[in-house]
Motif scaffolding. Sequence first.
Motif, PDB file in Angstrom:
ATOM      1  N   TYR A  19      -8.186  -2.987  -9.258  1.00  0.00           N
ATOM      2  CA  TYR A  19      -7.804  -3.488  -7.936  1.00  0.00           C
ATOM      3  C   TYR A  19      -6.374  -4.051  -7.966  1.00  0.00           C
ATOM      4  N   CYS A  20      -6.024  -4.766  -9.015  1.00  0.00           N
ATOM      5  CA  CYS A  20      -4.672  -5.331  -9.147  1.00  0.00           C
ATOM      6  C   CYS A  20      -3.633  -4.222  -9.307  1.00  0.00           C
ATOM      7  N   ILE A  21      -3.942  -3.164 -10.038  1.00  0.00           N
ATOM      8  CA  ILE A  21      -3.009  -2.047 -10.212  1.00  0.00           C
ATOM      9  C   ILE A  21      -2.765  -1.354  -8.875  1.00  0.00           C
ATOM     10  N   VAL A  22      -3.830  -1.119  -8.125  1.00  0.00           N
ATOM     11  CA  VAL A  22      -3.697  -0.474  -6.813  1.00  0.00           C
ATOM     12  C   VAL A  22      -2.849  -1.348  -5.876  1.00  0.00           C
ATOM     13  N   LEU A  23      -3.121  -2.636  -5.859  1.00  0.00           N
ATOM     14  CA  LEU A  23      -2.343  -3.538  -5.006  1.00  0.00           C
ATOM     15  C   LEU A  23      -0.877  -3.588  -5.427  1.00  0.00           C
ATOM     16  N   SER A  24      -0.609  -3.542  -6.721  1.00  0.00           N
ATOM     17  CA  SER A  24       0.755  -3.576  -7.226  1.00  0.00           C
ATOM     18  C   SER A  24       1.533  -2.343  -6.766  1.00  0.00           C
ATOM     19  N   PHE A  30       5.605  -0.806  -0.337  1.00  0.00           N
ATOM     20  CA  PHE A  30       5.848  -1.603   0.861  1.00  0.00           C
ATOM     21  C   PHE A  30       7.242  -2.225   0.822  1.00  0.00           C
ATOM     22  N   ASN A  31       7.689  -2.653  -0.334  1.00  0.00           N
ATOM     23  CA  ASN A  31       8.960  -3.362  -0.458  1.00  0.00           C
ATOM     24  C   ASN A  31      10.157  -2.459  -0.762  1.00  0.00           C
ATOM     25  N   GLN A  32       9.982  -1.155  -0.850  1.00  0.00           N
ATOM     26  CA  GLN A  32      11.124  -0.278  -1.092  1.00  0.00           C
ATOM     27  C   GLN A  32      12.083  -0.353   0.091  1.00  0.00           C
ATOM     28  N   LEU A  33      13.377  -0.542  -0.197  1.00  0.00           N
ATOM     29  CA  LEU A  33      14.363  -0.737   0.862  1.00  0.00           C
ATOM     30  C   LEU A  33      14.716   0.564   1.574  1.00  0.00           C
ATOM     31  N   GLU A  34      14.570   1.703   0.901  1.00  0.00           N
ATOM     32  CA  GLU A  34      14.986   2.955   1.523  1.00  0.00           C
ATOM     33  C   GLU A  34      13.943   3.497   2.509  1.00  0.00           C
ATOM     34  N   SER A  35      12.690   3.487   2.115  1.00  0.00           N
ATOM     35  CA  SER A  35      11.703   4.183   2.939  1.00  0.00           C
ATOM     36  C   SER A  35      10.565   3.300   3.427  1.00  0.00           C
ATOM     37  N   GLY A  36      10.323   2.197   2.827  1.00  0.00           N
ATOM     38  CA  GLY A  36       9.147   1.404   3.178  1.00  0.00           C
ATOM     39  C   GLY A  36       9.432   0.363   4.243  1.00  0.00           C
ATOM     40  N   MET A  37       8.519  -0.558   4.351  1.00  0.00           N
ATOM     41  CA  MET A  37       8.634  -1.627   5.335  1.00  0.00           C
ATOM     42  C   MET A  37       9.792  -2.556   5.009  1.00  0.00           C
TER      43      MET A  37
END
Length: 142
Positions: A19-24, A30-37
Amino acid sequence: MELISNILLIAGALGAAVYCIVLSRRLKKFNQLESGMGGAIAVLSAQVDELTKALEKAQSTANTSAEQLRTLTKRAEIGAEKLEIMLASLHDLPEPAPQDTTPEPRPAPTVPPEPVMTEAADAPKRPRVVRRRNRDNMEAAE
């Protein structure tokens, strides 16, 4: 019994690790500056900064315009007061003396004599000379 509790404890730990690996991984995407949120948040943050600067500039311009308008309004009110005083002073002037209103006789219109045709009528006409004022010395009306 102890063996069963150890197996359940190991299974729970493995489930929590997965579960921790999936969340990571999801958090990295989510935090990628190019394509994510993260990129969308960065763009929105930049737009908010630009809008804040534009709003401050618009407010300062509006304040300047309002101050100029106040000044012009005050000048117009002073001018209106002066005009009212001038109009009031016109009522204090004496009436002008009545003048003779009979019209002066106009002279009879003169008829120009008819031109006499001579041999000079066939001659070429002289060019006309037009003189203009020097406009450099004249002041412009304001």
